[in-house]
Design a protein around this motif. Structure first.
Motif, mmCIF file in Angstrom:
data_model
loop_
_atom_site.group_PDB
_atom_site.id
_atom_site.type_symbol
_atom_site.label_atom_id
_atom_site.label_comp_id
_atom_site.label_asym_id
_atom_site.label_seq_id
_atom_site.Cartn_x
_atom_site.Cartn_y
_atom_site.Cartn_z
ATOM 1 N N TYR A 171 -22.621 2.740 15.493
ATOM 2 C CA TYR A 171 -22.988 2.451 16.867
ATOM 3 C C TYR A 171 -23.440 0.901 17.080
ATOM 4 C CZ TYR A 171 -27.170 2.855 13.932
ATOM 5 O OH TYR A 171 -28.352 2.603 13.080
ATOM 6 N N CYS A 172 -23.649 0.018 16.098
ATOM 7 C CA CYS A 172 -24.465 -1.012 16.463
ATOM 8 C C CYS A 172 -23.690 -2.477 16.750
ATOM 9 C CB CYS A 172 -25.516 -1.185 15.174
ATOM 10 S SG CYS A 172 -26.536 -2.663 15.527
ATOM 11 N N ILE A 173 -24.039 -3.225 17.424
ATOM 12 C CA ILE A 173 -23.508 -4.182 17.803
ATOM 13 C C ILE A 173 -23.905 -5.616 17.171
ATOM 14 C CG2 ILE A 173 -24.699 -4.982 19.812
ATOM 15 C CD1 ILE A 173 -21.607 -5.181 21.125
ATOM 16 N N LEU A 178 -39.078 1.919 9.067
ATOM 17 C CA LEU A 178 -37.998 2.772 8.156
ATOM 18 C C LEU A 178 -37.125 3.647 9.063
ATOM 19 C CD1 LEU A 178 -36.966 2.450 5.130
ATOM 20 C CD2 LEU A 178 -38.289 4.562 4.769
ATOM 21 N N PRO A 179 -36.086 2.780 9.898
ATOM 22 C CA PRO A 179 -35.463 3.399 10.810
ATOM 23 C C PRO A 179 -34.606 4.789 10.122
ATOM 24 C CG PRO A 179 -35.166 1.328 11.107
ATOM 25 C CD PRO A 179 -35.924 1.313 9.903
ATOM 26 N N VAL A 180 -34.821 5.973 10.479
ATOM 27 C CA VAL A 180 -33.870 6.986 10.062
ATOM 28 C C VAL A 180 -32.607 7.491 10.857
ATOM 29 C CG1 VAL A 180 -35.152 8.879 11.015
ATOM 30 C CG2 VAL A 180 -34.209 9.226 9.020
ATOM 31 N N THR A 182 -40.514 4.715 12.707
ATOM 32 C CA THR A 182 -38.984 4.714 12.708
ATOM 33 C C THR A 182 -38.260 4.554 13.903
ATOM 34 O OG1 THR A 182 -37.441 6.036 11.470
ATOM 35 C CG2 THR A 182 -38.733 7.435 13.131
ATOM 36 N N ASP A 183 -36.924 4.413 13.928
ATOM 37 C CA ASP A 183 -35.990 4.366 15.119
ATOM 38 C C ASP A 183 -35.221 5.618 14.904
ATOM 39 O OD1 ASP A 183 -37.204 1.957 15.482
ATOM 40 O OD2 ASP A 183 -35.463 0.693 14.947
ATOM 41 N N ILE A 184 -34.871 6.280 16.039
ATOM 42 C CA ILE A 184 -34.002 7.534 16.079
ATOM 43 C C ILE A 184 -33.033 7.374 17.232
ATOM 44 C CG2 ILE A 184 -34.144 9.835 16.115
ATOM 45 C CD1 ILE A 184 -36.964 9.939 15.108
ATOM 46 N N THR A 224 -37.525 5.962 20.106
ATOM 47 C CA THR A 224 -36.456 6.960 20.035
ATOM 48 C C THR A 224 -35.270 6.540 21.156
ATOM 49 O OG1 THR A 224 -37.836 8.323 21.760
ATOM 50 C CG2 THR A 224 -37.562 9.085 19.550
ATOM 51 N N PHE A 225 -34.156 6.633 21.135
ATOM 52 C CA PHE A 225 -33.112 6.068 21.993
ATOM 53 C C PHE A 225 -32.022 7.263 22.269
ATOM 54 C CE2 PHE A 225 -34.395 2.713 19.212
ATOM 55 C CZ PHE A 225 -35.128 1.780 20.108
ATOM 56 N N ALA A 226 -31.590 7.166 23.421
ATOM 57 C CA ALA A 226 -30.121 7.837 23.751
ATOM 58 C C ALA A 226 -29.090 7.178 23.268
ATOM 59 C CB ALA A 226 -30.226 8.202 25.384
ATOM 60 N N TYR A 227 -28.273 7.365 22.438
ATOM 61 C CA TYR A 227 -27.020 6.655 22.126
ATOM 62 C C TYR A 227 -26.243 5.948 23.395
ATOM 63 C CZ TYR A 227 -22.285 5.498 20.928
ATOM 64 O OH TYR A 227 -21.026 4.817 20.638
ATOM 65 N N PRO A 240 -23.095 3.667 24.082
ATOM 66 C CA PRO A 240 -21.591 3.213 23.509
ATOM 67 C C PRO A 240 -21.725 1.754 23.763
ATOM 68 C CG PRO A 240 -21.315 4.835 25.159
ATOM 69 C CD PRO A 240 -22.704 4.597 25.187
ATOM 70 N N ARG A 241 -21.380 0.957 22.790
ATOM 71 C CA ARG A 241 -21.444 -0.679 22.670
ATOM 72 C C ARG A 241 -19.967 -0.872 22.561
ATOM 73 N NH1 ARG A 241 -24.316 -3.105 25.038
ATOM 74 N NH2 ARG A 241 -23.379 -1.486 26.412
ATOM 75 N N GLY A 242 -19.220 -1.655 23.312
ATOM 76 C CA GLY A 242 -17.819 -2.109 23.046
ATOM 77 C C GLY A 242 -17.822 -2.786 22.059
HETATM 78 N N1 5AD Z 1 -27.442 3.147 21.029
HETATM 79 C C1 5AD Z 1 -28.618 3.468 21.086
HETATM 80 N N2 5AD Z 1 -29.571 2.998 20.093
HETATM 81 C C2 5AD Z 1 -29.150 2.017 19.428
HETATM 82 N N3 5AD Z 1 -29.890 1.245 18.537
HETATM 83 C C3 5AD Z 1 -28.968 0.365 17.999
HETATM 84 N N4 5AD Z 1 -27.712 0.559 18.642
HETATM 85 C C4 5AD Z 1 -27.715 1.675 19.488
HETATM 86 C C5 5AD Z 1 -27.139 2.092 20.493
HETATM 87 N N5 5AD Z 1 -25.922 1.556 20.429
HETATM 88 C C6 5AD Z 1 -31.185 1.297 18.025
HETATM 89 C C7 5AD Z 1 -31.274 1.703 16.711
HETATM 90 C C8 5AD Z 1 -31.770 0.615 15.972
HETATM 91 C C9 5AD Z 1 -32.649 -0.087 17.222
HETATM 92 C C10 5AD Z 1 -32.998 -1.329 17.160
HETATM 93 O O1 5AD Z 1 -32.069 0.438 18.200
HETATM 94 O O2 5AD Z 1 -32.028 2.892 16.351
HETATM 95 O O3 5AD Z 1 -32.548 0.806 14.825
#
Ligand code: 5AD
Ligand code: SF4
Length: 465
Positions: free
Chosen positions: A190-192, A287-289, A327-329, A358-361, A363-365
């Protein structure tokens, strides 16, 4: 990747650009304003930009409106950050009309995505400088061009390097950051970050220790060692736990040492032992899960299962007294079912976090997950995020019950004036405590006893100076 300082040629180029800028702006008393988005890594980059601006003869402006140079140091981890930047850059047009000599620069992770950078550069002709994450070291040269009324667009592809001789203008206070590594090799799907920050590269232990000694001599009492994944630090035959031991041994005057962020796949027993043994190493771990479902963790390329994670938590709790875990979720990762989401909620309940982002996913190009089928509709993501936050709102305060009567030491950071004025500061394990006291205690360590709590903060009184 080799550590390096700037070559003689580059150093000379930078130095002559700095001198040329100083000459150009002499007597004008120009001020800068930097707006930083995103993580601590970006905040620290902004401190380096501020350091170079000071070298160039600029001072910190009282406010954005009064500045003659504004920099936006951007983030692109989630789409929301990107939208905000476009909006905020748009607003600067008015300030440029009022102050024609105002220079506007946009930099950071979002500008390392060339297509996005181009779009911004074209849409806002009043932006003078756009540069990516690998260009920090060229900042004085770019500024000189902008002062010559040339528009600067500098975004280069690179795995990144370690530059050692950039000045740093630190945010005033008692706590500061020291980078130990840059970049990331993990490619969570998921991560850029790996695309905009380059490959993992660790600074040499001697350089890190010299910087820690320097900031302690300047009066900082707490240092956070920074990296995207500090557990994979490796330089001169030292891994992360050995680096921590060296820092504690060689800078005994440092009262508090912190670190972030840790990837669970690389959290070793040796690090847990170091956390248990080193007095000045704070008993807190971020400790991001990310998720509680093994299927989702696999699709995220996180390389651990929920059971692996829970085993780490048990080990930490068994060995490190009073340890707190944050954590990060992410919810709504492509393909996440209700059952997967429930597994995340169940894990949260089992761990007992002291706080969670906490984050909603989003999408990253260019990332793998953005191309996955089964993207989750926004309304479902929102619903799950609300539900997860509700679970956390129940579990976080219940974790505080054990603090009633607890005695410990806080580093007083400031005064909260929202109600009756209260001093606030953190315990070594990152729990925030509010107490009544004299403002002159700011920047000192005080012993407190906890009497109560509210959500994720504790309340108490000072028991001894
Ligand atoms: N969408 C949502 N959250 C994200 N994170 C990283 N990429 C995304 C994404 N595409 C969150 C993760 C990371 C934190 C820094 O940002 O949880 O640990
Ligand atoms: Fe992104 Fe994963 Fe690297 Fe963290 S470890 S920066 S989430 S790719």
């Amino acid at each position: 990747m080799q550590d390096r300082i700037l070559s003689d040629n580059e150093s000379m180029e930078r130095q002559s650009a700095i001198e040329a800028v100083r000459k150009r702006i002499a007597g004008l008393e120009l001020g800068y304003h930097i707006e930083t988005y995103g993580c601590q890594m970006n905040e620290h980059d902004s401190e380096k930009l501020a350091g170079m601006l000071r070298e160039c003869g600029y001072h910190k402006a009282e406010s954005k409106d009064k500045a003659d140079l504004i920099l936006f140091n951007t983030c692109c981890v989630r789409e929301h950050a990107e939208k905000r930047t476009f909006g905020n850059v748009g607003f600067i047009k008015e300030l440029k009309q009022e102050n024609p000599r105002l220079i506007l620069g946009v930099c950071g992770c979002m500008m390392q995505q060339k297509e996005v950078a181009k779009k911004l550069f074209e849409r806002f002709p009043f932006v003078d400088m756009v540069f990516g994450t690998h260009e920090l070291k060229h900042f004085p040269q770019m500024l000189l061009k902008a002062l010559d009324d040339k528009r600067v667009f500098q975004v280069t592809e690179s795995d990144g390097e370690v530059i050692e001789d950039l000045p740093v203008e630190r945010i005033e206070g008692f706590s500061t950051f020291v980078n130990i590594m840059y970049g990331c090799n993990n490619f969570c799907t998921y991560c850029i970050v790996p695309y905009v920050r380059g490959r993992e590269r660790s600074r040499k232990p001697d350089d890190i220790i010299a910087e820690v000694k320097q900031v302690v001599s300047e009066g900082y009492k707490e240092v956070t060692l920074l990296g995207q994944n500090v557990n994979s630090y490796s330089s001169d035959g030292l891994d992360f736990h050995a680096l921590l031991r060296r820092v504690c041994a060689e800078v005994p005057e440092l009262r508090r040492l912190r670190f972030m962020t840790s990837h669970p796949k690389d959290l070793s027993d040796a690090l847990i032992d170091a956390m248990a043994e080193l007095d000045s190493l704070c008993k807190h771990i971020h400790l991001p899960v990310q998720a509680g479902s093994d299927r989702v963790l696999k699709a995220m390329n996180r390389k651990y299962t929920s059971e692996d994670y829970l085993t780490l938590v048990s080990k930490l709790r068994a060995k490190v007294p009073n340890v707190e875990i944050t954590t990060d979720i992410i919810v709504g990762f492509p393909g996440e079912t209700e059952e997967d989401f429930e597994a995340t909620c169940a894990l949260v309940k089992k761990v007992g976090y002291s706080n969670a982002y906490t984050f909603a996913y989003s999408p990253r190009g260019g990332t793998i997950a953005a191309k996955m089928e089964d993207q989750i509709p926004e309304d479902i993501k929102k619903r799950r995020l609300n539900k997860l936050n509700a679970v956390l709102a129940e579990t976080i305060p219940s974790n505080n019950e054990k603090y009633i009567g607890f005695e410990g030491e806080i580093l007083v950071e400031g005064v909260d004036h929202r109600g009756a004025p209260l001093l606030f500061g953190k315990l070594p394990n990152f729990k925030m405590v509010y107490v009544e006291g004299d403002e002159r205690l700011i920047g000192t360590f005080v012993q407190v006893k906890v009497e109560g709590y509210r959500f994720n903060s504790l309340f108490g009184h000072i028991i001894e100076r």
